[in-house]
Design an enzyme around this catalytic site. Structure first.
Site, short mmCIF file in Angstrom:
data_model
loop_
_atom_site.label_atom_id
_atom_site.label_comp_id
_atom_site.label_asym_id
_atom_site.label_seq_id
_atom_site.Cartn_x
_atom_site.Cartn_y
_atom_site.Cartn_z
CE1 TYR A 1 -4.46 -43.85 15.28
CE2 TYR A 1 -5.50 -45.78 14.31
CZ TYR A 1 -5.58 -44.47 14.76
OH TYR A 1 -6.77 -43.79 14.69
CG ASP B 1 -8.07 -38.52 22.81
OD1 ASP B 1 -8.89 -37.59 22.88
OD2 ASP B 1 -7.52 -39.04 23.79
#
Lengths: 352, 352
Positions: free
Chosen positions: A178, A109
């Site tokens: 992540y 994003d």
């Protein structure tokens, strides 16, 4: 401090409008048959010249990008790289003009970083050969060098290589890692890390945050913490999820007698590491937001457990600020399992 | 790759014009008597209300600053902090209006960072008292909190405290530590570090660079690698100077069984650490440039030795790119030696 996501995912109009803002990592697992069999060209063209699949390993600072995915008039990572690829590959193959289209392992994003992202690209031999020019290297290396030099300096191309048989950057991936970095009241905030560390003044209860994180491990429907793609699910398998404070340690191991030892820049940061087979839209940032609310004492571990038990998206479990998040790694199976893995993952996940 | 500094320092017009670009760290050791005895006010005012000296510990990302020192119409660290201080301190003490003026330990150039900078500021008790407002903390803490919240997010205020007797941020300092970070051919460049790591594709000969660095240790005239202030010298004492590659190490020491270990972000960077009593204008960046030229094989260690022996400023020894440089630390003597240290350092350094 966070950006609650109260959009009803069933409202298609809202969904489209806020799509860019919401997705922190999307693996679209419901691609159509047509998309898969004709990845970068029309069917007729495929027959004329067989396509060569290239794997690109890269990194980027997401600060000045509107995320990975191409969007009209916005600066995106995919958009910048495809623009450069069109210059490198098309100028020399004007008759062919197949579409340059990247397929990525983890769609990030706006504001989210990747220290190691993977994507693939299908090209013809003629396009590749056109890259060499006056360089004394093979065509793939020539493409790597040209691409590295021409992308903006917030993107780093680490490697371009011929992908092994059956490789698909998105569908062959086994798992993604992540890390979310926080400078909290116990850290000394270093503004050099402005673009990749989220900064808050609060004290955080790490034990409570780890209790919440532990609840995410296993195969679950993350419907409280993620938005499904149309036709997709929010069921994912989390393999590891935990919070740790980076130890204070010196930058250099073997100093030269100086009294002051410069610390490593990440010393004292609070980091969330999460590994899963794949992540649904918003999932990492929403889980981090849930954990941080627990760590601040605004919500209980029981509240988090309830959200895991009853998958329901609402305002309290929206995504946290993007800047702290980095896609650190994408793992693939051995070469002989790439095709079967991709085949299996193309099916939409269900609980049964 | 570097920005050679061929300006003749004797040409005053050129000197003034390029001043902002050139200085990477300046300790002006030739301040006038008047400057010292009246640090932040006119003499009459000093008699009316005694000044309290505050020490401010801070950090900043230099990327979007035109260096530390105030310059008309340019965004500087000093300028931004003084602007906020005037709002905090003056609104409540309109009758007094003494000048808000910071004195800094290490003046950094445009693009250069500080992970730990120190400056001081003289205020009256009335100004301090005016900071408290509705806060339930003492006046100095109130100033610290207000300042922290009001500075832009590329500055971090770590602490505001009453300075001990005799403290002068610039003249009392014993030594400064700078680190220059390079991502070279052997490092994997991570664009998250864009603002504080210098990136080159070359292979560098670290052994040769360390031979050059070792030649800087001791009391020398760094005239080949620095520009004197008017009336000042380029004689400084380097205590330590060496190149090291940061070891590859995981971000988290105690993982949770994950196969992939996320590396610390500085893993593999090539770092130059240098400690000296003080640094002349351009000195660190010019020494780094000299070492890098040796490391690339463009110049020999003998060339570097010659530059150390004959202090003469010319084009080949200008400053390297600023972004890799960070002021990491300023060391002060014990409190009872602060005043005598400041007194001694105020004298212009000479070889005899």
């Amino acid at each position: 401090m966070h950006n609650p996501d109260s959009t009803n995912p069933m409202n298609t109009e809202n969904f489209a409008a806020t799509r860019a803002e919401q997705s922190d990592s999307v693996e679209n697992i419901s691609a159509t048959k047509a998309e898969i069999s004709q990845p970068a060209s029309d069917a007729e063209h495929v027959q004329q010249s067989p396509l060569i699949r290239l794997r690109i390993d890269l990194a980027y600072n997401g600060m000045n990008f509107n995320g990975w995915a191409v969007q009209p008039k916005l600066r995106t990572v995919q958009g910048e790289i495809e623009k450069v690829l069109r210059r490198i590959l098309h100028d020399r193959t004007a008759q062919e003009q197949p579409t340059i289209r990247l397929t990525v392992a983890g769609r990030t994003d706006a504001g989210v970083h990747a220290s190691h992202q993977v994507c693939h690209l299908d090209v013809t031999q003629a396009m590749l050969d056109g890259c060499v020019g006056h360089m004394h290297v093979d065509a793939v290396k020539a493409l790597e060098l040209r691409l590295s030099r021409m992308v903006p300096n917030d993107i780093a191309i680490h490697r371009v290589s011929i992908a092994p048989e059956g490789f698909d950057a998105r569908f062959s991936a086994l798992e993604r890692t992540y890390v979310y970095r926080i400078a909290d009241a116990q850290s000394t905030y270093d503004p050099r890390q402005l673009s990749y560390v989220w900064h808050i003044d609060d004290e955080l209860d790490i034990d409570a945050m780890n209790k919440a994180a532990a609840l995410t491990i296993g195969l679950h429907d993350f419907g409280s913490f993620a938005t499904p793609n149309p036709g997709g699910t929010t069921i994912r398998e989390v393999k590891t999820a935990y919070w740790r404070r980076v130890p204070m340690r010196p930058l250099i191991d073997d100093p030269m007698g100086e009294q002051y030892r410069t610390p490593a820049i990440e010393s004292g940061l609070l980091c969330f590491t999460i590994v899963a087979d794949a992540f649904a839209r918003n999932m990492v940032r929403s889980l981090v937001n849930g954990c941080v609310q627990v760590g601040r004492g605004k919500r209980s571990v029981d509240w988090f457990a309830q959200k895991m038990q009853v998958p329901l998206r609402e305002g309290s479990t929206g995504p946290i600020a993007p800047e702290g998040l980095t896609l650190e790694h994408v793992a693939y199976p051995p070469n002989d399992q790439l095709a079967s893995r991709a085949e299996a993952i193309r099916a939409v996940r269900t609980l049964d």
